[in-house]
Scaffold this motif. Structure first.
Motif: not given
Lengths: 213, 213
Positions: B172-189
């Motif tokens: 949720r935090e990353l989704e909010s950041t991506s929206r607020r900053l228009q910033q793609t969030q890259l995660i790995i698994e």
């Protein structure tokens, strides 16, 4: 009819610098795939032609350069904040929709990363055109790897504002983010503004903030 | 005596997958530089040896593999949050301080980016050992380029928490950041947790959030 693919073709990183040997920085497999393409979408047509001449010196082009189609990516109108209409991106995909592989290339480095082209990739996905990224280097990540700064958490934030007060405010914000999230912040600048940016960095950042140039 | 250099050598991205042709993904110039190195610091010695065997099939190694020195990067002790002592990183630089070029290599992709090694690069800078990143691909940026998501502003944030509640909160935090900053969030698994992560993404994210896998 089968659709062609959209190949994301990495360019070299020697734009504006001494030209390196193509095989020192691009895999032979990538050079071969570039030589086989007759249709290109390019950030800049002139630099795309220069790239293809370097390719041709290693692997003969499937089709002479003057018969190779190179179309430039559409740009937003000057002074306009309107995005480029989706139809313009779709039009660029015509060769792929007609069954031909289509290359996307930037002036330097990876297309669609810190460079235009993401909208074309998005249009390709929407049109069912397979997207194939080819192995190449990004100046951002080579700089990050060579910096010794945190490579487990980082952000690329593009250019800083040109206005001095706005630039200082943005630098303070990025410094605070880097500290709060333990996240390396990557910024870029055009060469002729490098000296001014470096002076602003030294004047604005805290002495304990680590900086790699 | 002149110091050797620390060369950041990209590995291929086919770890755990079908092996690709080395020349399809690595520049000949990089393969040549790797073949010339007699001293390595590696994330994993076994995979470094496997890499050098692939190199040797293209360019003869300057020194037989059994005479090539490969030392693994130190890891934090299990369960300990203490960082590896700086002296252990400095010890790895011994060949460079003695005048030999030293390669740093990961199991896959670029060293020191989303992988260990940044501390060695930092130690090299501190010791006055020149650091040279060689051109290679990063899985993060190839994935970003091929996604069609915003490549002008993006962050790499590593792994998500394994605990389900903590993972949802972080998403949720990353989704909010991506929206607020228009910033793609890259995660790995890691591969064996991919299915659980995908389920969590689909359950947690808003329908209008764009996702590339």
């Amino acid at each position: 009819m089968n659709k062609g693919r959209l190949l994301l073709v990495p360019n070299t990183l020697d734009l504006g610098a001494a030209e390196v040997e193509l095989q020192d920085v691009l895999p032979l497999g990538v050079i071969r795939q570039a030589a086989a393409l007759a249709h290109w979408a390019a950030e800049d047509a002139r630099s795309a032609r220069a790239f293809l001449k370097r390719v041709a010196a290693v692997v003969p082009l499937a089709r002479p350069l003057q018969e190779t189609s190179i179309r430039e990516l559409p740009r937003p109108r000057k002074g306009s904040r309107e995005p480029v209409p989706a139809a313009e991106w779709q039009a660029l995909l015509a060769p792929a929709l007609a069954g031909h592989d289509l290359g996307l290339i930037s002036e330097a480095g990876l297309p669609a990363v810190a460079d235009p082209g993401a909208a074309l990739v998005e249009a390709a996905h929407a049109a069912g055109v397979p997207v194939l990224p080819l192995a190449g280097a990004s100046s951002l990540l080579l700089a990050l790897a060579a910096s010794g700064l945190n490579g487990q958490s980082f952000a690329f934030v593009g250019y800083l504002p040109q206005d001095a007060a706005a630039r200082t405010a943005r630098l303070r914000e990025l410094e605070s983010t880097s500290r709060r999230l333990q996240q390396t912040q990557l910024i870029i600048e055009t060469p002729y503004r490098n000296a001014a940016l470096l002076a602003a960095l030294l004047a604005s950042l805290a002495p304990e903030t680590r900086l790699s140039v």
